[in-house]
Motif scaffolding. Structure first.
Motif, mmCIF file in Angstrom:
data_model
loop_
_atom_site.group_PDB
_atom_site.id
_atom_site.type_symbol
_atom_site.label_atom_id
_atom_site.label_comp_id
_atom_site.label_asym_id
_atom_site.label_seq_id
_atom_site.Cartn_x
_atom_site.Cartn_y
_atom_site.Cartn_z
ATOM 1 N N ASN A 105 9.859 9.310 1.230
ATOM 2 C CA ASN A 105 8.996 8.153 1.534
ATOM 3 C C ASN A 105 9.817 6.939 1.941
ATOM 4 O OD1 ASN A 105 5.999 8.781 0.847
ATOM 5 N ND2 ASN A 105 7.157 9.742 -0.809
ATOM 6 N N GLU B 156 2.052 9.352 -5.934
ATOM 7 C CA GLU B 156 2.587 10.709 -5.780
ATOM 8 C C GLU B 156 3.493 11.078 -6.957
ATOM 9 O OE1 GLU B 156 4.556 10.647 -2.048
ATOM 10 O OE2 GLU B 156 2.712 10.818 -0.854
ATOM 11 N N VAL C 74 1.293 4.200 -2.862
ATOM 12 C CA VAL C 74 1.134 5.632 -2.565
ATOM 13 C C VAL C 74 2.295 6.432 -3.141
ATOM 14 C CG1 VAL C 74 1.106 7.329 -0.700
ATOM 15 C CG2 VAL C 74 -0.302 5.271 -0.525
ATOM 16 N N TYR D 228 0.830 -1.201 0.000
ATOM 17 C CA TYR D 228 0.000 0.000 0.000
ATOM 18 C C TYR D 228 0.868 1.257 0.000
ATOM 19 C CZ TYR D 228 -3.202 3.576 1.748
ATOM 20 O OH TYR D 228 -3.907 4.729 1.919
ATOM 21 N N ASN D 229 1.909 1.248 0.840
ATOM 22 C CA ASN D 229 2.813 2.413 0.893
ATOM 23 C C ASN D 229 3.521 2.636 -0.436
ATOM 24 O OD1 ASN D 229 2.139 3.017 3.532
ATOM 25 N ND2 ASN D 229 3.767 1.728 4.390
ATOM 26 N N PRO E 57 -0.001 8.120 3.492
ATOM 27 C CA PRO E 57 -0.852 9.268 3.129
ATOM 28 C C PRO E 57 -1.282 10.078 4.341
ATOM 29 C CG PRO E 57 -1.540 7.319 1.964
ATOM 30 C CD PRO E 57 -0.557 6.862 2.985
#
Length: 555
Positions: free
Chosen positions: A74, A13, A9, A5-6, A86
């Protein structure tokens, strides 16, 4: 699932940033296309295209930097263990003050403008420098400055390189200022900018000064004829040009390092050493120049007067080297005291100690004092001068130099005798007032003496006509000597002493012998051959008279 999931993200971005920059790129192209339709911009299409290309490069550069920043930020959050990127990012952005966002946006806007200005100036810098180079070359051709003409292109290339770097450093410093970096960061950027300015200008000044010095060197040699006062002085100082360039280079580099070190406050105390080193180099260069000028001025004052007699010229030639040596030591002494003052060392105790040391050495070095005293007496009592042909002990030849301690004598064969003045006891000087060239002529008993006298008279007249140093006719007062095999006629020729490596008497003796030999050959007088008289005694008659001509045989 959380890590996936990260990562999704992070990619989202990056995709959003890419879309934003694609939109910006499209808007930029649309604006430039519309600008082509404006009547007041139709004549500036090439400039507009250049600005569009630069803008594209800036956008691509900003997109690359921003994408790398997103990735690194990140990755750091994931490494630290953040589970919801997020949410954390949103909270982080919400906590950022609005003033900071305004500062960032304002800094980005200003930095973009500065980059555009820097790129535009860099693009127009090349034709501007080429035009300036053409003007410099035209002036160099007009003024005949060959070194300036040859080094103009190299100088302009270096100037363009350094000036471009300075523009980017200024852009970096101003960007940091508008981004409101901490004072420490701005201070480091300022040190970097000023330090590079000092280094760049030092290198350019050194190259320009070297080209100017070489051009002036060529200019003097081409515009001033040999024999003129300027050419004579410069020809004697020309060997100092490489030394002067090395001193100039050392001064510029030392000053450059001093200025750069002075920017760093933690080691500012060491910067004072650079100033002292610069003064030291300048003192050494000035002392060398003053020594050469003093020697030239002494030669001009002492040796260029055309109304001097030969003796006066010799005396001045003798004293001039001593005065030059004295001036050289005085200048060295003054330079030494000046150097001590530069390094804040009181010279008074050193001079006092040197005086005491000199007194102690003087008491122990009696031979040195004896040589110097003898040298003074030789000079002031005029025993011999530079250019005189003398003989002392086993040494003979022309005096090349008279110094306080020694005398140098050049033998006719080329070797040099260096004799301590204290060891010179008896001197035979062949160069005072007049000298005789003595030639002994052996003749046989059968020769006609009166005929030989007539030949010698003719030789004397020819010798006086061709050699102005001959003061009187050849003197030959009868037969000088009888030997068992021949007679000897001695000739003496009075001469005016002149500077000659062999001695004028030795040279004229050879000339007289050659002339006599040629005259004898023309008159039919045979050369005198070696003879030996042998007398034989008969064993039958022990009372034979050995003096009877009939009983002798000549072989």
């Amino acid at each position: 699932m959380i890590n996936f999931y990260n990562l999704s993200v992070v990619f989202a971005e990056l995709f959003i940033v890419l879309v934003i920059f694609i939109v910006l790129q499209w808007l930029l192209n649309w604006v430039f296309k519309k600008s082509h339709h404006l009547s007041w911009l139709k004549d500036k299409k090439s400039q507009i295209n250049n600005i569009r290309k630069i803008s594209k490069k800036i956008l691509a550069f900003v997109w690359l930097i921003l994408s790398l920043a997103i990735i690194l930020f990140n990755v750091f959050l994931i490494y630290r263990g953040e589970q919801n990127l997020p949410q954390y990012t949103l909270e982080l952005f919400q906590n950022i003050p609005k003033q900071l966002w305004q500062t960032i946006l304002y800094g980005i806007f200003i930095t973009g403008g500065l980059i555009i200005i820097t790129l535009t100036i860099s693009r127009y810098l090349d034709p501007l420098l080429k035009n300036a180079g053409k003007q410099v070359k035209d002036f160099a051709v007009f003024a005949k400055l060959t070194s300036v003409y040859d080094q103009t292109d190299t100088f302009l290339e270096k100037a363009k390189f350094h000036f471009t770097n300075i523009l980017w450093l200024v852009t970096l410093y101003l960007s940091g200022y508008f981004f409101k970096l901490p004072p420490t960061g701005l201070n480091y950027l300022q040190i970097l900018l000023i330090g590079y300015l000092i280094i760049a200008f030092s290198i350019l000044i050194l190259q320009a000064a070297t080209a100017i010095i070489d051009s002036l060197d060529n200019l003097v040699e081409s515009h001033f004829k040999p024999g003129t006062l300027v050419y004579r002085y410069y020809s004697n100082l020309k060997h100092l040009v490489p030394f002067a360039k090395r001193c100039l280079e050392a001064v510029i580099y030392v000053n450059m390092v001093t200025q750069v070190i002075g920017l760093i406050q933690t080691i500012t105390g060491f910067a004072n050493i650079g100033e002292k080193l610069v003064n030291l180099i300048v003192i050494i260069l000035l002392s060398r120049v003053f020594i050469e000028l003093a020697q030239l001025l002494l030669e001009e004052v002492m040796l260029t007067d055309q109304d001097l007699s030969e003796t006066q010229k010799q005396r001045r030639m003798t004293i001039t080297p001593l005065l030059q040596s004295l001036s050289k030591y005085l200048i060295y002494f003054g330079a030494g005291v000046w150097i001590l003052d530069v390094f804040e060392i009181d010279p008074t105790p050193i001079l006092a100690a040197a005086g005491l040391l000199g007194l102690a050495v003087g008491l122990g070095a009696q031979n040195l004092i004896n040589d110097m005293v003898s040298g003074f007496f030789i000079l002031f009592e005029n025993y011999y001068l530079v250019g005189d042909f003398i003989e002392t002990g086993d040494a003979s030849g022309v005096v090349e130099a008279i110094e306080l301690r020694t005398t140098r004598i050049r033998h006719p064969n080329g070797q040099v005798y260096i004799i301590r003045n204290g060891n010179i006891e008896e001197v035979v000087n062949y160069s005072r007032d007049y000298i005789y060239a003595v030639v002994d002529i052996p003749i046989s008993y059968e020769a006609n003496v009166k005929k030989i006298y007539g030949i010698l008279q003719q030789v004397s007249e020819d010798l006086q006509a061709n050699h102005p140093e001959v003061l009187e006719p050849i003197d030959f007062n009868g037969i000088e000597e009888f030997t068992p095999s021949h007679m000897t006629i001695r000739t003496m020729t009075k001469l005016r002493p002149t500077s000659n490596p062999r001695g004028i008497h030795d040279e004229i003796q050879g000339v007289v012998r050659d002339m006599i030999k040629a005259a004898f050959d023309q008159a039919g007088i045979p050369p005198l051959l070696p003879q030996r008289i042998i007398r034989f005694k008969s064993p039958e008659d022990s009372k034979i008279n050995l003096l009877k001509p009939d009983d002798q045989s000549v072989i």
